[in-house]
Design an enzyme around this catalytic site. Sequence first.
Site, PDB file in Angstrom:
ATOM      1  N   VAL A   1      38.643  44.999  48.605  1.00 54.93           N
ATOM      2  CA  VAL A   1      38.570  43.672  47.979  1.00 54.93           C
ATOM      3  C   VAL A   1      38.469  43.813  46.472  1.00 54.93           C
ATOM      4  O   VAL A   1      39.203  43.173  45.704  1.00 54.93           O
ATOM      5  CB  VAL A   1      37.379  42.865  48.536  1.00 54.93           C
ATOM      6  CG1 VAL A   1      37.348  41.468  47.904  1.00 54.93           C
ATOM      7  CG2 VAL A   1      37.473  42.750  50.051  1.00 54.93           C
ATOM      8  N   TYR A   2      37.570  44.668  46.021  1.00 49.21           N
ATOM      9  CA  TYR A   2      37.396  44.879  44.580  1.00 49.21           C
ATOM     10  C   TYR A   2      38.674  45.416  43.950  1.00 49.21           C
ATOM     11  O   TYR A   2      39.133  44.906  42.921  1.00 49.21           O
ATOM     12  CB  TYR A   2      36.243  45.854  44.343  1.00 49.21           C
ATOM     13  CG  TYR A   2      36.009  46.176  42.888  1.00 49.21           C
ATOM     14  CD1 TYR A   2      35.406  45.253  42.042  1.00 49.21           C
ATOM     15  CD2 TYR A   2      36.390  47.411  42.351  1.00 49.21           C
ATOM     16  CE1 TYR A   2      35.181  45.538  40.712  1.00 49.21           C
ATOM     17  CE2 TYR A   2      36.171  47.703  41.013  1.00 49.21           C
ATOM     18  CZ  TYR A   2      35.569  46.766  40.200  1.00 49.21           C
ATOM     19  OH  TYR A   2      35.356  47.047  38.871  1.00 49.21           O
ATOM     20  N   ALA A   3      39.241  46.451  44.547  1.00 48.45           N
ATOM     21  CA  ALA A   3      40.457  47.040  43.989  1.00 48.45           C
ATOM     22  C   ALA A   3      41.582  46.014  43.933  1.00 48.45           C
ATOM     23  O   ALA A   3      42.334  45.949  42.951  1.00 48.45           O
ATOM     24  CB  ALA A   3      40.886  48.259  44.805  1.00 48.45           C
TER      25      ALA A   3
ATOM     26  N   SER B   1      41.298  42.808  43.538  1.00 52.29           N
ATOM     27  CA  SER B   1      41.038  41.876  42.433  1.00 52.29           C
ATOM     28  C   SER B   1      41.447  42.502  41.106  1.00 52.29           C
ATOM     29  O   SER B   1      41.973  41.818  40.216  1.00 52.29           O
ATOM     30  CB  SER B   1      39.559  41.462  42.406  1.00 52.29           C
ATOM     31  OG  SER B   1      38.711  42.494  41.926  1.00 52.29           O
ATOM     32  N   LYS B   2      41.238  43.795  40.954  1.00 55.36           N
ATOM     33  CA  LYS B   2      41.581  44.464  39.701  1.00 55.36           C
ATOM     34  C   LYS B   2      43.085  44.731  39.590  1.00 55.36           C
ATOM     35  O   LYS B   2      43.634  44.731  38.479  1.00 55.36           O
ATOM     36  CB  LYS B   2      40.777  45.759  39.560  1.00 55.36           C
ATOM     37  CG  LYS B   2      39.274  45.520  39.402  1.00 55.36           C
ATOM     38  CD  LYS B   2      38.972  44.588  38.209  1.00 55.36           C
ATOM     39  CE  LYS B   2      37.485  44.422  37.975  1.00 55.36           C
ATOM     40  NZ  LYS B   2      37.186  43.558  36.809  1.00 55.36           N
TER      41      LYS B   2
END
Length: 243
Positions: A152-154, A156-157
Site C-alpha cells: 500500500v505504501y509503495a 502511494s509513492k
Amino acid sequence: MSQSLAGKIAVITGAASGIGLATTEKLLSLGATVVMVDWDKARLAELAEKIGSKAVPQVTNLIDAESCAAMIPEILKKVDHIDILYCNAGTYIGGDLTETTSEAIDRMLTLNVNAVMKNVHAVVPHMIERKTGDIVVTCSIAGHYPVHWEPVYASSKWAITCFVQTMRRQMIPHGIRVAQVSPGPVISALLADWPEENLRKAKESGSLIDPSEVADAVEYILTRKRTVTIRDMLVLPTNFDRV
C-alpha cells in the site's frame, strides 16, 4: 553555483517532526521564513515560540477535506506570497495487504496522494501568476522499487512519483520547478509501523538515516540556479541494499 534562500517564504507540511522539522530548521538557518503546517496545534505553538517570528504556525488537518482546501488561502492571509511548497506530510502501512484495513488504506491514500495533489493544485495558480516557484515532494525509494512487504505504501509513492514527474513537465513553461526527494529508511515516528523484524535488522545493520540528511538534499534541490532542476534525489543509508 548555489542560490540564496534568504528572504524566501517556504511552506512545509508535516513540519512538527521528522523530515519536516529538520527541513524547517535548515531553511530557517538559510534565511527563509517557514510556514510550518501540521495538525498538532500544541506542538506547532511550542515550536513557533521556540524558533521565533520567522516560523509561522499553520494548523491544518490534511486528512480533512475542508481543512486541506483551506490551507493555501489561510497561509496567503499570513504571508505575502509562497516561494516554496514542500509537501512532506505522509503516513505508512507495512506488512501483508491482508493485515491492514480499508480505513487505513483510505487514510494513507488521502494523506500520501490526495492531499499532495490538492496542495499542489491549490498553489499552482499563485505561482503561475508570479512566474516562479518551487514545489518539492517527499517521495521514497519505495516509489522506485516494488517493496513486497509494503504494497500500500509503495503504491502511494509510485503514484506520487508519476504525479511529480508529469507536473514537472507541465510547469516548465511557467518558471516553476517541481522535484522530489526519495529517502531510504529515515529515523522517524513512521518506523513504529515497520514490521518488528525488519526494523530490528535495519537498526543492527546501520540501514537508517537521520532526517537532517533529507533536509540537506532538499536544500541542494532548492539552491540550484533557476536553469537547473533536480528532478529526483535518492538519499540512502550506505548499508541499505534493497535497491
